[in-house]
Design an enzyme around this catalytic site. Sequence first.
Site, PDB file in Angstrom:
ATOM      1  N   TYR A   1      -7.254 -30.163  78.015  1.00 33.02           N
ATOM      2  CA  TYR A   1      -8.278 -30.089  79.065  1.00 33.02           C
ATOM      3  C   TYR A   1      -8.864 -31.484  79.321  1.00 33.02           C
ATOM      4  O   TYR A   1      -8.956 -31.939  80.471  1.00 33.02           O
ATOM      5  CB  TYR A   1      -9.360 -29.100  78.629  1.00 33.02           C
ATOM      6  CG  TYR A   1     -10.396 -28.792  79.672  1.00 33.02           C
ATOM      7  CD1 TYR A   1     -10.098 -28.015  80.781  1.00 33.02           C
ATOM      8  CD2 TYR A   1     -11.704 -29.257  79.540  1.00 33.02           C
ATOM      9  CE1 TYR A   1     -11.058 -27.716  81.738  1.00 33.02           C
ATOM     10  CE2 TYR A   1     -12.678 -28.959  80.482  1.00 33.02           C
ATOM     11  CZ  TYR A   1     -12.352 -28.187  81.575  1.00 33.02           C
ATOM     12  OH  TYR A   1     -13.309 -27.895  82.520  1.00 33.02           O
TER      13      TYR A   1
ATOM     14  N   LYS B   1      -8.621 -33.777  82.740  1.00 34.87           N
ATOM     15  CA  LYS B   1      -9.825 -34.184  83.474  1.00 34.87           C
ATOM     16  C   LYS B   1      -9.928 -35.714  83.545  1.00 34.87           C
ATOM     17  O   LYS B   1     -10.356 -36.258  84.568  1.00 34.87           O
ATOM     18  CB  LYS B   1     -11.071 -33.574  82.818  1.00 34.87           C
ATOM     19  CG  LYS B   1     -11.102 -32.043  82.877  1.00 34.87           C
ATOM     20  CD  LYS B   1     -11.217 -31.577  84.310  1.00 34.87           C
ATOM     21  CE  LYS B   1     -11.133 -30.082  84.477  1.00 34.87           C
ATOM     22  NZ  LYS B   1     -11.222 -29.645  85.877  1.00 34.87           N
TER      23      LYS B   1
ATOM     24  N   ARG C   1     -14.337 -17.804  92.872  1.00 29.52           N
ATOM     25  CA  ARG C   1     -14.909 -17.409  91.580  1.00 29.52           C
ATOM     26  C   ARG C   1     -15.762 -18.540  91.050  1.00 29.52           C
ATOM     27  O   ARG C   1     -15.523 -19.695  91.399  1.00 29.52           O
ATOM     28  CB  ARG C   1     -13.759 -17.177  90.596  1.00 29.52           C
ATOM     29  CG  ARG C   1     -13.842 -15.881  89.860  1.00 29.52           C
ATOM     30  CD  ARG C   1     -12.660 -15.714  88.981  1.00 29.52           C
ATOM     31  NE  ARG C   1     -12.714 -16.582  87.808  1.00 29.52           N
ATOM     32  CZ  ARG C   1     -11.861 -16.475  86.795  1.00 29.52           C
ATOM     33  NH1 ARG C   1     -10.904 -15.572  86.837  1.00 29.52           N
ATOM     34  NH2 ARG C   1     -11.948 -17.269  85.760  1.00 29.52           N
TER      35      ARG C   1
ATOM     36  N   ALA D   1      -7.596 -34.403  78.625  1.00 31.89           N
ATOM     37  CA  ALA D   1      -6.594 -35.302  79.209  1.00 31.89           C
ATOM     38  C   ALA D   1      -6.419 -35.022  80.697  1.00 31.89           C
ATOM     39  O   ALA D   1      -6.314 -35.946  81.514  1.00 31.89           O
ATOM     40  CB  ALA D   1      -5.264 -35.136  78.473  1.00 31.89           C
TER      41      ALA D   1
ATOM     42  N   GLY E   1      -9.546 -22.723  94.326  1.00 30.20           N
ATOM     43  CA  GLY E   1     -10.218 -21.834  93.373  1.00 30.20           C
ATOM     44  C   GLY E   1     -11.584 -21.453  93.901  1.00 30.20           C
ATOM     45  O   GLY E   1     -12.557 -21.392  93.156  1.00 30.20           O
TER      46      GLY E   1
ATOM     47  N   VAL F   1      -1.983 -23.820  93.162  1.00 31.59           N
ATOM     48  CA  VAL F   1      -2.082 -25.277  93.326  1.00 31.59           C
ATOM     49  C   VAL F   1      -1.020 -26.041  92.526  1.00 31.59           C
ATOM     50  O   VAL F   1      -0.780 -27.217  92.785  1.00 31.59           O
ATOM     51  CB  VAL F   1      -3.492 -25.824  92.958  1.00 31.59           C
ATOM     52  CG1 VAL F   1      -4.548 -25.279  93.897  1.00 31.59           C
ATOM     53  CG2 VAL F   1      -3.849 -25.576  91.508  1.00 31.59           C
TER      54      VAL F   1
ATOM     55  N   ILE G   1     -21.437 -24.709  82.414  1.00 31.73           N
ATOM     56  CA  ILE G   1     -21.914 -23.917  83.548  1.00 31.73           C
ATOM     57  C   ILE G   1     -21.553 -22.456  83.305  1.00 31.73           C
ATOM     58  O   ILE G   1     -20.428 -22.154  82.862  1.00 31.73           O
ATOM     59  CB  ILE G   1     -21.254 -24.407  84.872  1.00 31.73           C
ATOM     60  CG1 ILE G   1     -21.417 -25.927  85.043  1.00 31.73           C
ATOM     61  CG2 ILE G   1     -21.823 -23.655  86.075  1.00 31.73           C
ATOM     62  CD1 ILE G   1     -22.833 -26.449  85.145  1.00 31.73           C
TER      63      ILE G   1
ATOM     64  N   SER H   1     -14.758 -32.994  84.331  1.00 31.68           N
ATOM     65  CA  SER H   1     -15.575 -32.490  83.210  1.00 31.68           C
ATOM     66  C   SER H   1     -15.963 -33.648  82.301  1.00 31.68           C
ATOM     67  O   SER H   1     -15.176 -34.585  82.117  1.00 31.68           O
ATOM     68  CB  SER H   1     -14.762 -31.471  82.398  1.00 31.68           C
ATOM     69  OG  SER H   1     -15.398 -31.228  81.161  1.00 31.68           O
TER      70      SER H   1
HETATM   71  P1  NAI Z   1     -13.359 -20.116  86.791  1.00 36.25           P
HETATM   72  O1  NAI Z   1     -12.337 -19.770  85.759  1.00 36.25           O
HETATM   73  O2  NAI Z   1     -14.440 -19.153  87.087  1.00 36.25           O
HETATM   74  O3  NAI Z   1     -12.646 -20.503  88.163  1.00 36.25           O
HETATM   75  C1  NAI Z   1     -11.475 -21.266  88.201  1.00 36.25           C
HETATM   76  C2  NAI Z   1     -10.802 -21.030  89.525  1.00 36.25           C
HETATM   77  O4  NAI Z   1      -9.568 -21.760  89.548  1.00 36.25           O
HETATM   78  C3  NAI Z   1     -10.457 -19.553  89.737  1.00 36.25           C
HETATM   79  O5  NAI Z   1     -10.855 -19.174  91.041  1.00 36.25           O
HETATM   80  C4  NAI Z   1      -8.949 -19.521  89.622  1.00 36.25           C
HETATM   81  O6  NAI Z   1      -8.343 -18.544  90.446  1.00 36.25           O
HETATM   82  C5  NAI Z   1      -8.580 -20.906  90.097  1.00 36.25           C
HETATM   83  N1  NAI Z   1      -7.257 -21.278  89.637  1.00 36.25           N
HETATM   84  C6  NAI Z   1      -6.819 -21.378  88.363  1.00 36.25           C
HETATM   85  N2  NAI Z   1      -5.512 -21.699  88.360  1.00 36.25           N
HETATM   86  C7  NAI Z   1      -5.122 -21.815  89.665  1.00 36.25           C
HETATM   87  C8  NAI Z   1      -3.904 -22.113  90.313  1.00 36.25           C
HETATM   88  N3  NAI Z   1      -2.785 -22.383  89.640  1.00 36.25           N
HETATM   89  N4  NAI Z   1      -3.880 -22.129  91.652  1.00 36.25           N
HETATM   90  C9  NAI Z   1      -4.995 -21.862  92.364  1.00 36.25           C
HETATM   91  N5  NAI Z   1      -6.187 -21.573  91.814  1.00 36.25           N
HETATM   92  C10 NAI Z   1      -6.238 -21.540  90.483  1.00 36.25           C
HETATM   93  O7  NAI Z   1     -13.933 -21.512  86.319  1.00 36.25           O
HETATM   94  P2  NAI Z   1     -15.147 -22.434  86.806  1.00 36.25           P
HETATM   95  O8  NAI Z   1     -16.060 -22.578  85.672  1.00 36.25           O
HETATM   96  O9  NAI Z   1     -15.672 -21.985  88.104  1.00 36.25           O
HETATM   97  O10 NAI Z   1     -14.374 -23.830  86.960  1.00 36.25           O
HETATM   98  C11 NAI Z   1     -14.210 -24.512  88.173  1.00 36.25           C
HETATM   99  C12 NAI Z   1     -13.911 -25.957  87.863  1.00 36.25           C
HETATM  100  O11 NAI Z   1     -15.012 -26.520  87.170  1.00 36.25           O
HETATM  101  C13 NAI Z   1     -12.689 -26.158  86.966  1.00 36.25           C
HETATM  102  O12 NAI Z   1     -11.959 -27.272  87.426  1.00 36.25           O
HETATM  103  C14 NAI Z   1     -13.296 -26.414  85.618  1.00 36.25           C
HETATM  104  O13 NAI Z   1     -12.452 -27.170  84.802  1.00 36.25           O
HETATM  105  C15 NAI Z   1     -14.549 -27.173  86.015  1.00 36.25           C
HETATM  106  N6  NAI Z   1     -15.580 -27.171  84.994  1.00 36.25           N
HETATM  107  C16 NAI Z   1     -16.216 -26.015  84.615  1.00 36.25           C
HETATM  108  C17 NAI Z   1     -17.185 -26.052  83.626  1.00 36.25           C
HETATM  109  C18 NAI Z   1     -17.907 -24.845  83.164  1.00 36.25           C
HETATM  110  O14 NAI Z   1     -18.673 -24.956  82.195  1.00 36.25           O
HETATM  111  N7  NAI Z   1     -17.753 -23.686  83.781  1.00 36.25           N
HETATM  112  C19 NAI Z   1     -17.534 -27.319  82.964  1.00 36.25           C
HETATM  113  C20 NAI Z   1     -16.827 -28.470  83.459  1.00 36.25           C
HETATM  114  C21 NAI Z   1     -15.884 -28.380  84.423  1.00 36.25           C
END
Ligand code: NAI
Length: 246
Positions: free
Chosen positions: A156, A160, A16, A158, A13, A65, A189, A143
């Site tokens: 979510y 994490k 983004r 569970a 991922g 993934v 974030i 998270s």
């Molecule tokens: P985002 O939605 O901007 O990015 C998520 C990324 O995961 C995207 O690039 C998407 O293409 C990729 N993705 C989703 N499903 C996929 C799959 N099946 N195969 C390959 N790639 C896949 O979200 P963000 O905020 O950048 O999140 C990144 C990580 O941080 C995540 O694991 C999220 O749970 C974690 N996180 C984010 C928080 C926040 O407040 N933004 C807080 C706590 C954790």
Amino acid sequence: MSSIQGQAAVITGGTRGIGRALSLAFLEAGASVHSTYQGNEDAAMKTRELAGAHAERLYLSRCDVCDPASVEAFWKGLEERGVNVQILVSNAGIRRDQLLALQKLEDWDAVLDTNLRGSFLMAKHAVPFMLRARYGRIVFVTSPAARHGFAGQASYGASKAGQMGLMRALAREVGRKKITVNCVAPGFIETELIGDLPEELKKEYLAMVPAARFGKPEEVAWAVRMLCDPAASYIHGTTLEVTGGL
Ligand code: NAI
């Protein structure tokens, strides 16, 4: 920090939000970066553009993934090109928030599949590379939802918490081989992941943060980069929270 120059990092991922910041931080530090994305070509192209002069060390691959065949093909490609992977950041993740009693099974499965199964599949392929090299750094992006519990986030939270259990077990399995395994748990974030939250809920969440602001992807990337440094060799089997005190 010491150097990760010349090392190869895989970031899921990675085009983004937090993942993009990770890709750019590792490029900045001199690593070659193999970033996967699910299908958003525009985000991938934007990441390449932002990489600027470092773009020649950025390799972008479509990879779901959740899908074992897709993950296997990605790692096979690395193997065939002779890439020695030292760093894995399992960052790809989704939310499908709903009160537990109302949650559809397919949404539960999608969250567990992406966040937990995806982490398992990527780590399963990364570990043999690292065992051969007798060196590695693995970080799972988790998270605080795992310990805090937010209403509407049973799936979510569970997923994490599952990643953290996975991390603890893997840390015991590979600790002797100079491979460290850790989690980074970002707080709220500013990314598209939380962009769809209702304004009222955002205000409620903000009021919970002692730092009185949401975090930036670059602040999470800094923490992950630190854990992936060769000098972070005794930080192992732990979760670093990057939450502004949440
Ligand atoms: P985002 O939605 O901007 O990015 C998520 C990324 O995961 C995207 O690039 C998407 O293409 C990729 N993705 C989703 N499903 C996929 C799959 N099946 N195969 C390959 N790639 C896949 O979200 P963000 O905020 O950048 O999140 C990144 C990580 O941080 C995540 O694991 C999220 O749970 C974690 N996180 C984010 C928080 C926040 O407040 N933004 C807080 C706590 C954790």
